[in-house]
Design a protein around this motif. Structure first.
Motif, PDB file in Angstrom:
ATOM      1  N   THR A  14       0.836  -1.210   0.000  1.00 55.18           N
ATOM      2  CA  THR A  14       0.000   0.000   0.000  1.00 55.18           C
ATOM      3  C   THR A  14       0.861   1.246   0.000  1.00 55.18           C
ATOM      4  N   ARG A  15       1.916   1.251   0.795  1.00 52.33           N
ATOM      5  CA  ARG A  15       2.795   2.428   0.838  1.00 52.33           C
ATOM      6  C   ARG A  15       3.524   2.609  -0.490  1.00 52.33           C
ATOM      7  N   ARG A  16       3.930   1.509  -1.111  1.00 53.51           N
ATOM      8  CA  ARG A  16       4.586   1.628  -2.424  1.00 53.51           C
ATOM      9  C   ARG A  16       3.625   2.223  -3.449  1.00 53.51           C
ATOM     10  N   ARG A  17       2.357   1.809  -3.397  1.00 52.92           N
ATOM     11  CA  ARG A  17       1.368   2.366  -4.331  1.00 52.92           C
ATOM     12  C   ARG A  17       1.109   3.832  -4.030  1.00 52.92           C
ATOM     13  N   MET A  18       1.106   4.184  -2.744  1.00 52.25           N
ATOM     14  CA  MET A  18       0.927   5.607  -2.389  1.00 52.25           C
ATOM     15  C   MET A  18       2.072   6.430  -2.967  1.00 52.25           C
ATOM     16  N   LEU A  19       3.297   5.914  -2.881  1.00 51.93           N
ATOM     17  CA  LEU A  19       4.445   6.630  -3.458  1.00 51.93           C
ATOM     18  C   LEU A  19       4.286   6.772  -4.967  1.00 51.93           C
ATOM     19  N   SER A  20       3.797   5.719  -5.615  1.00 51.08           N
ATOM     20  CA  SER A  20       3.567   5.793  -7.065  1.00 51.08           C
ATOM     21  C   SER A  20       2.538   6.872  -7.392  1.00 51.08           C
ATOM     22  N   ASP A  21       1.476   6.935  -6.586  1.00 50.31           N
ATOM     23  CA  ASP A  21       0.466   7.973  -6.799  1.00 50.31           C
ATOM     24  C   ASP A  21       1.084   9.362  -6.636  1.00 50.31           C
ATOM     25  N   LEU A  22       1.930   9.507  -5.617  1.00 47.52           N
ATOM     26  CA  LEU A  22       2.552  10.815  -5.351  1.00 47.52           C
ATOM     27  C   LEU A  22       3.570  11.201  -6.421  1.00 47.52           C
ATOM     28  N   ALA A  23       4.091  10.213  -7.137  1.00 46.03           N
ATOM     29  CA  ALA A  23       5.058  10.512  -8.201  1.00 46.03           C
ATOM     30  C   ALA A  23       4.420  11.341  -9.312  1.00 46.03           C
ATOM     31  N   SER A  24       3.091  11.244  -9.437  1.00 44.27           N
ATOM     32  CA  SER A  24       2.425  12.034 -10.481  1.00 44.27           C
ATOM     33  C   SER A  24       1.865  13.349  -9.947  1.00 44.27           C
ATOM     34  N   GLY A  25       2.085  13.628  -8.665  1.00 41.88           N
ATOM     35  CA  GLY A  25       1.652  14.914  -8.124  1.00 41.88           C
ATOM     36  C   GLY A  25       1.229  14.815  -6.674  1.00 41.88           C
ATOM     37  N   ASP A  26       1.110  15.965  -6.047  1.00 42.00           N
ATOM     38  CA  ASP A  26       0.710  16.024  -4.640  1.00 42.00           C
ATOM     39  C   ASP A  26      -0.700  15.451  -4.467  1.00 42.00           C
ATOM     40  N   ARG A  27      -0.945  14.883  -3.284  1.00 48.22           N
ATOM     41  CA  ARG A  27      -2.248  14.314  -2.959  1.00 48.22           C
ATOM     42  C   ARG A  27      -2.595  14.663  -1.516  1.00 48.22           C
ATOM     43  N   VAL A  66      -1.688  17.966   2.782  1.00 46.75           N
ATOM     44  CA  VAL A  66      -1.242  17.660   1.425  1.00 46.75           C
ATOM     45  C   VAL A  66       0.121  16.974   1.512  1.00 46.75           C
ATOM     46  N   CYS A  67       0.219  15.841   0.824  1.00 44.36           N
ATOM     47  CA  CYS A  67       1.460  15.053   0.839  1.00 44.36           C
ATOM     48  C   CYS A  67       2.196  15.224  -0.484  1.00 44.36           C
ATOM     49  N   ARG A  68       3.513  15.248  -0.381  1.00 38.81           N
ATOM     50  CA  ARG A  68       4.390  15.443  -1.538  1.00 38.81           C
ATOM     51  C   ARG A  68       5.523  14.420  -1.458  1.00 38.81           C
ATOM     52  N   LEU A  69       5.842  13.826  -2.570  1.00 43.63           N
ATOM     53  CA  LEU A  69       6.930  12.856  -2.647  1.00 43.63           C
ATOM     54  C   LEU A  69       8.272  13.545  -2.455  1.00 43.63           C
ATOM     55  N   ASP A  70       9.138  12.925  -1.670  1.00 48.79           N
ATOM     56  CA  ASP A  70      10.529  13.367  -1.541  1.00 48.79           C
ATOM     57  C   ASP A  70      11.391  12.159  -1.881  1.00 48.79           C
ATOM     58  N   PRO A  71      11.840  12.049  -3.121  1.00 49.08           N
ATOM     59  CA  PRO A  71      12.534  10.838  -3.562  1.00 49.08           C
ATOM     60  C   PRO A  71      13.987  10.713  -3.094  1.00 49.08           C
ATOM     61  N   ALA A  72      14.511  11.718  -2.410  1.00 53.66           N
ATOM     62  CA  ALA A  72      15.931  11.693  -2.032  1.00 53.66           C
ATOM     63  C   ALA A  72      16.348  10.423  -1.286  1.00 53.66           C
ATOM     64  N   PRO A  73      15.579   9.943  -0.294  1.00 50.95           N
ATOM     65  CA  PRO A  73      16.010   8.725   0.404  1.00 50.95           C
ATOM     66  C   PRO A  73      16.062   7.484  -0.489  1.00 50.95           C
ATOM     67  N   LEU A  74      15.339   7.533  -1.607  1.00 50.44           N
ATOM     68  CA  LEU A  74      15.394   6.399  -2.529  1.00 50.44           C
ATOM     69  C   LEU A  74      16.766   6.271  -3.179  1.00 50.44           C
ATOM     70  N   ALA A  75      17.498   7.370  -3.260  1.00 50.76           N
ATOM     71  CA  ALA A  75      18.845   7.328  -3.852  1.00 50.76           C
ATOM     72  C   ALA A  75      19.759   6.427  -3.032  1.00 50.76           C
ATOM     73  N   GLY A  76      19.675   6.535  -1.699  1.00 46.32           N
ATOM     74  CA  GLY A  76      20.479   5.663  -0.842  1.00 46.32           C
ATOM     75  C   GLY A  76      20.096   4.207  -0.983  1.00 46.32           C
ATOM     76  N   ALA A  77      18.798   3.948  -1.083  1.00 47.11           N
ATOM     77  CA  ALA A  77      18.322   2.575  -1.267  1.00 47.11           C
ATOM     78  C   ALA A  77      18.788   2.046  -2.622  1.00 47.11           C
ATOM     79  N   HIS A  78      18.702   2.891  -3.632  1.00 47.78           N
ATOM     80  CA  HIS A  78      19.139   2.490  -4.971  1.00 47.78           C
ATOM     81  C   HIS A  78      20.638   2.172  -4.987  1.00 47.78           C
TER      82      HIS A  78
END
Length: 121
Positions: A14-27, A66-78
Motif C-alpha cells: 500500500t505504501r509503495r502504491r501511495m508513493l507511485s500515486d505521489l510521483a504524479s503529483g501532490d495528494r 497535502v502530501c508530496r513525494l521526496d525521492p531523495a532517500p530512494l537514492a540511498g536505497a538504490h
C-alpha cells in the motif's frame, strides 16, 4: 536517512502504491486513502511510516493535509541495491561462461569419440 526505515516503509504494498500515486503529483490524505477503501486513520499510519522514512513531506493547508513525494532517500536505497545488482550480475555472468565452456567441452568430446556405426557383428 536510515536505510532500515526506508526499506520498512517500502516493504508494504500500500505504501509503495501511495508513493507511485505521489510521483504524479501532490495528494491529500483523503486522495491517498481513497483507492484502498481505508479509513483516514489507517491511511495516516501509512503516511507516517513514509514520513518517518523521509519519503514524503506533509504540508497542512488549513484543515487539509497535502502530501508530496521526496525521492531523495530512494537514492540511498538504490545505491545499496546497485551493489548487489552488480554482485549478482557478475556471478551470473561467471555461471553463464562456465556453462558455455562445459557445453563446448561436451560438444568437442562427442565429436572426438569414435562412432559406433560399422562395429555391428
Amino acid at each position: 536517512m536510515d536505510l532500515n526505515t526506508v526499506f520498512h516503509a517500502l516493504g508494504d504494498a500500500t505504501r509503495r502504491r501511495m508513493l507511485s500515486d505521489l510521483a504524479s503529483g501532490d495528494r491529500t490524505v483523503s486522495q491517498l486513502a481513497e483507492p484502498y477503501e481505508m479509513s483516514l486513520a489507517a491511511a495516516s499510519k501509512h503516511i507516517k511510516a513514509l514520513e518517518k522514512a523521509g519519503l514524503i513531506r506533509r504540508e497542512i493547508q488549513g484543515r487539509t493535509h497535502v502530501c508530496r513525494l521526496d525521492p531523495a532517500p530512494l537514492a540511498g536505497a538504490h545505491e545499496w541495491l546497485s551493489f548487489y545488482e552488480r554482485f549478482w550480475t557478475g556471478r551470473l555472468d561467471t555461471l553463464e561462461r562456465l556453462l558455455r565452456e562445459e557445453d563446448e567441452e561436451a560438444a568437442r568430446l562427442s565429436e572426438q569419440s569414435p562412432s559406433s556405426e560399422g562395429n555391428d557383428k
